[in-house]
Design a protein around this motif. Structure first.
Motif, PDB file in Angstrom:
ATOM      1  N   PRO A 322       0.822  -1.212   0.000  1.00 61.34           N
ATOM      2  CA  PRO A 322       0.000   0.000   0.000  1.00 61.34           C
ATOM      3  C   PRO A 322       0.854   1.259   0.000  1.00 61.34           C
ATOM      4  CG  PRO A 322      -0.929  -1.613   1.492  1.00 61.34           C
ATOM      5  CD  PRO A 322       0.384  -2.176   1.028  1.00 61.34           C
ATOM      6  N   GLY A 323       0.463   2.233  -0.800  1.00 58.08           N
ATOM      7  CA  GLY A 323       1.192   3.484  -0.898  1.00 58.08           C
ATOM      8  C   GLY A 323       0.772   4.482   0.153  1.00 58.08           C
ATOM      9  N   THR A 324       1.315   5.705   0.049  1.00 60.09           N
ATOM     10  CA  THR A 324       1.066   6.745   1.047  1.00 60.09           C
ATOM     11  C   THR A 324       0.644   8.034   0.358  1.00 60.09           C
ATOM     12  OG1 THR A 324       2.793   5.785   2.440  1.00 60.09           O
ATOM     13  CG2 THR A 324       2.042   7.996   2.997  1.00 60.09           C
ATOM     14  N   ALA A 325      -0.323   8.712   0.964  1.00 54.78           N
ATOM     15  CA  ALA A 325      -0.718  10.047   0.532  1.00 54.78           C
ATOM     16  C   ALA A 325      -0.172  11.051   1.532  1.00 54.78           C
ATOM     17  CB  ALA A 325      -2.238  10.155   0.445  1.00 54.78           C
ATOM     18  N   TYR A 326       0.659  11.981   1.040  1.00 54.45           N
ATOM     19  CA  TYR A 326       1.205  13.046   1.879  1.00 54.45           C
ATOM     20  C   TYR A 326       0.477  14.344   1.575  1.00 54.45           C
ATOM     21  CZ  TYR A 326       5.088   9.945   3.024  1.00 54.45           C
ATOM     22  OH  TYR A 326       5.846   8.892   3.468  1.00 54.45           O
ATOM     23  N   LEU A 327       0.185  15.126   2.607  1.00 54.69           N
ATOM     24  CA  LEU A 327      -0.511  16.391   2.451  1.00 54.69           C
ATOM     25  C   LEU A 327       0.427  17.529   2.830  1.00 54.69           C
ATOM     26  CD1 LEU A 327      -2.811  14.260   2.587  1.00 54.69           C
ATOM     27  CD2 LEU A 327      -4.178  15.980   3.799  1.00 54.69           C
ATOM     28  N   PHE A 328       0.449  18.584   1.973  1.00 51.05           N
ATOM     29  CA  PHE A 328       1.262  19.772   2.225  1.00 51.05           C
ATOM     30  C   PHE A 328       0.409  21.017   2.002  1.00 51.05           C
ATOM     31  CE2 PHE A 328       4.283  16.525   0.877  1.00 51.05           C
ATOM     32  CZ  PHE A 328       5.335  16.684   1.776  1.00 51.05           C
ATOM     33  N   SER A 329       0.739  22.080   2.711  1.00 45.69           N
ATOM     34  CA  SER A 329       0.155  23.378   2.405  1.00 45.69           C
ATOM     35  C   SER A 329       0.802  23.919   1.140  1.00 45.69           C
ATOM     36  CB  SER A 329       0.384  24.356   3.569  1.00 45.69           C
ATOM     37  OG  SER A 329       1.755  24.737   3.610  1.00 45.69           O
ATOM     38  N   THR A 330       0.299  25.020   0.617  1.00 45.74           N
ATOM     39  CA  THR A 330       0.872  25.598  -0.601  1.00 45.74           C
ATOM     40  C   THR A 330       2.206  26.298  -0.346  1.00 45.74           C
ATOM     41  OG1 THR A 330      -0.522  27.551  -0.257  1.00 45.74           O
ATOM     42  CG2 THR A 330      -1.336  25.863  -1.789  1.00 45.74           C
ATOM     43  N   THR A 331       2.615  26.355   0.914  1.00 48.37           N
ATOM     44  CA  THR A 331       3.955  26.841   1.231  1.00 48.37           C
ATOM     45  C   THR A 331       4.913  25.697   1.516  1.00 48.37           C
ATOM     46  OG1 THR A 331       3.385  27.101   3.567  1.00 48.37           O
ATOM     47  CG2 THR A 331       3.074  29.020   2.133  1.00 48.37           C
ATOM     48  N   GLY A 332       4.406  24.447   1.466  1.00 49.65           N
ATOM     49  CA  GLY A 332       5.249  23.283   1.669  1.00 49.65           C
ATOM     50  C   GLY A 332       5.251  22.725   3.075  1.00 49.65           C
ATOM     51  N   THR A 333       4.388  23.228   3.940  1.00 46.42           N
ATOM     52  CA  THR A 333       4.326  22.727   5.316  1.00 46.42           C
ATOM     53  C   THR A 333       3.589  21.394   5.345  1.00 46.42           C
ATOM     54  OG1 THR A 333       4.261  24.986   6.175  1.00 46.42           O
ATOM     55  CG2 THR A 333       3.562  23.222   7.668  1.00 46.42           C
ATOM     56  N   PRO A 334       4.182  20.330   5.943  1.00 49.02           N
ATOM     57  CA  PRO A 334       3.496  19.037   6.013  1.00 49.02           C
ATOM     58  C   PRO A 334       2.192  19.126   6.806  1.00 49.02           C
ATOM     59  CG  PRO A 334       5.837  18.789   6.483  1.00 49.02           C
ATOM     60  CD  PRO A 334       5.560  20.265   6.484  1.00 49.02           C
ATOM     61  N   GLN A 335       1.145  18.465   6.292  1.00 48.86           N
ATOM     62  CA  GLN A 335      -0.165  18.487   6.933  1.00 48.86           C
ATOM     63  C   GLN A 335      -0.622  17.095   7.364  1.00 48.86           C
ATOM     64  OE1 GLN A 335      -1.942  21.584   7.237  1.00 48.86           O
ATOM     65  NE2 GLN A 335       0.070  22.344   6.620  1.00 48.86           N
ATOM     66  N   GLY A 336       0.219  16.098   7.205  1.00 45.84           N
ATOM     67  CA  GLY A 336      -0.145  14.739   7.602  1.00 45.84           C
ATOM     68  C   GLY A 336       0.050  13.766   6.460  1.00 45.84           C
ATOM     69  N   ASN A 337      -0.146  12.481   6.744  1.00 47.02           N
ATOM     70  CA  ASN A 337      -0.038  11.451   5.714  1.00 47.02           C
ATOM     71  C   ASN A 337      -0.939  10.281   6.054  1.00 47.02           C
ATOM     72  OD1 ASN A 337       1.789   9.216   7.102  1.00 47.02           O
ATOM     73  ND2 ASN A 337       2.708  11.197   7.581  1.00 47.02           N
ATOM     74  N   TYR A 338      -1.314   9.503   5.030  1.00 38.69           N
ATOM     75  CA  TYR A 338      -2.270   8.406   5.175  1.00 38.69           C
ATOM     76  C   TYR A 338      -1.846   7.230   4.314  1.00 38.69           C
ATOM     77  CZ  TYR A 338      -5.139  12.267   6.900  1.00 38.69           C
ATOM     78  OH  TYR A 338      -5.597  13.358   7.597  1.00 38.69           O
ATOM     79  N   THR A 339      -2.091   6.031   4.805  1.00 38.13           N
ATOM     80  CA  THR A 339      -1.853   4.820   4.022  1.00 38.13           C
ATOM     81  C   THR A 339      -3.078   4.550   3.157  1.00 38.13           C
ATOM     82  OG1 THR A 339      -0.414   3.884   5.714  1.00 38.13           O
ATOM     83  CG2 THR A 339      -1.349   2.356   4.114  1.00 38.13           C
ATOM     84  N   VAL A 340      -2.860   4.378   1.856  1.00 40.32           N
ATOM     85  CA  VAL A 340      -3.978   4.170   0.926  1.00 40.32           C
ATOM     86  C   VAL A 340      -3.781   2.836   0.204  1.00 40.32           C
ATOM     87  CG1 VAL A 340      -4.635   6.589   0.728  1.00 40.32           C
ATOM     88  CG2 VAL A 340      -2.787   5.718  -0.704  1.00 40.32           C
ATOM     89  N   GLY A 341      -4.128   2.760  -1.081  1.00 43.81           N
ATOM     90  CA  GLY A 341      -3.996   1.511  -1.814  1.00 43.81           C
ATOM     91  C   GLY A 341      -2.654   1.400  -2.523  1.00 43.81           C
TER      92      GLY A 341
END
Length: 433
Positions: A322-341
């Motif tokens: 399973p891969g990972t979804a990473y979330l960032f703000s438009t300035t590049g600040t990490p917003q979290g991550n999730y395990t997906v398919g």
């Protein structure tokens, strides 16, 4: 003592219904769909759903909602929305699965007439699916024209090899020739009335994503990779939509950009290898690296989409797990991550306000309302749309297409929308937020 068989049957029925109702009653709105490509030849393509404010995504929603349909298919390439339906293009399965966009319940399978399908666009009640054709031939690329009422391929349009992304703009279709098994350099401009290629536009090497902003289209070209003999740099090509001429080209030395996205403030974003870059359309040559997936050990960014000021970035990992979804703000600040398919490749906004509302008779209406970026009209007819400000000045006029009316250049406030479909004309209020 007499046994109460009736009560036992009632209890069994209640337990049975409790078990099956959640699968069919689930509503996927106000969140993000994640399309998971799955391993080529493995038949494990899937869709995940990340609800707003949820701690974890719900994975494999197609199989959960449709337990009798089996797996989604092999290699999910893209997901497109039109009206109340979502269309999932499955490359190796050579099919398009049609589901309800809100419940994800199965509607139909389009399987005849597709060979290596890639992406889909819509115009006037038709779907247009790009196809590479047979991998052993470099000259059989085409676009399948689908009747959305019957979900069948009714005709094809022959185009150059390696056709990929396709976009509806005003009354034209633009298809990018990334190259497929080779390296493309052009866009095909297609007349959806006659279903013919009306012209071609030469851009950079390997065009991979198109974005429209106002009167211009921006085409991101990845350039030939190091094994492309010879390697070439990536570029951003600006096209004037009035006459489809190239007005500017910006080269990115040493980069192979992909995943072009834009925000509402004149900035654009793209990725190259494991890095995420940001620039302004006014100075496209000045780019800034705002984030990177390298700390996670990723080979590179597999996909990226900008949704509501959040960058959703796909990491395929080892391409098996399973891969990972990473979330960032438009300035590049990490917003979290999730395990997906397995092998996530793209993200899509799930919004109940975008489905077609139930109307009385054939009444014309606009939705969503308030709207931002674009609005839609409840019609499949070839309608004319005009937008007026409160002084009565016409600020926008367009022929309606299934992709909606672009209002990104309108200021916030109230407008009047005039809609004419040949049978009736109506005026509707529209709030632009």
């Amino acid at each position: 003592m007499k046994k109460n068989y009736f009560s036992k049957k009632i209890c069994f029925l209640v337990l049975y219904l409790t078990a099956i109702v959640p699968a069919f009653a689930q509503s996927f709105t106000d969140g993000i769909f994640v399309l998971n490509e799955g391993g080529a030849g493995s038949g494990n393509a899937s869709v995940s759903f990340l609800a707003n404010n949820a701690e974890q995504p719900v994975n494999n929603i197609y199989a959960t909602v449709n337990p009798t349909q089996g797996a989604l298919g092999d290699t999910a390439q893209s997901l497109s929305f039109n009206g109340n339906y979502a269309y999932i293009v499955l490359n190796i399965s050579n099919t398009v699965k049609v589901v309800n966009r809100t419940t994800f319940e199965y509607v139909a399978t389009i399987s005849t007439g597709l060979v290596n399908p890639r992406y889909m666009a819509f115009y006037d009640g038709k779907g247009y699916v790009t196809n590479w054709g047979n991998g052993g031939s470099a000259a059989d690329g085409y676009i399948a024209v689908i009747d959305l009422q019957t979900n069948t391929v009714e005709s094809t349009i022959t185009v150059a090899p390696g056709v990929e992304r396709i976009l509806t703009v005003n009354d034209k279709l633009y298809a990018a020739h990334q190259g497929g098994f080779g390296y493309g350099t052009t866009l095909s401009v297609i007349d959806p009335v006659s279903n013919t290629v009306s012209s071609t536009v030469t851009v950079g090497d390997v065009p991979n994503k198109m974005i429209v902003d106002g009167d211009f289209m921006y085409v991101l070209c990845g350039g030939r990779p190091s094994w492309g003999a010879p390697e070439t740099d990536g570029s951003l090509v600006k096209i004037n939509l009035a006459d489809n001429t190239v007005v500017a080209t910006t080269n990115y030395e040493g980069l192979h950009p992909a995943n072009l996205e834009i925000d509402t403030t004149g900035n654009f974003y793209f990725t190259s290898a494991a890095d995420i870059y940001k620039a302004a359309f006014t100075t496209p040559e000045t780019i800034t690296e705002i984030a990177s997936l390298e700390p996670q050990g990723a080979y590179g960014v597999y996909g990226m989409n900008l949704i509501d000021d959040t960058l959703y970035v796909a990491d395929a990992g080892n391409y098996v797990s399973p891969g990972t979804a990473y979330l960032f703000s438009t300035t590049g600040t990490p917003q979290g991550n999730y395990t997906v398919g397995v092998i996530p490749n793209s993200f899509y906004k799930a919004d109940s306000s975008l489905s077609i509302p139930v109307q009385q008779g054939n009444q014309l209406a606009v939705y969503p309302n308030p709207a931002s970026g674009q609005f839609f009209v409840t019609t499949d007819a070839a309608a004319e749309v005009a937008v007026y400000d409160l002084t009565g000045k016409e600020v926008l006029k367009a022929k309606y297409a299934a992709t909606g009316v672009n209002i990104a250049n309108l200021s916030q406030g109230m407008y009047m929308v005039k809609i004419s479909d040949g049978k009736q004309t109506t005026m509707k209020k529209l709030i632009v937020k």
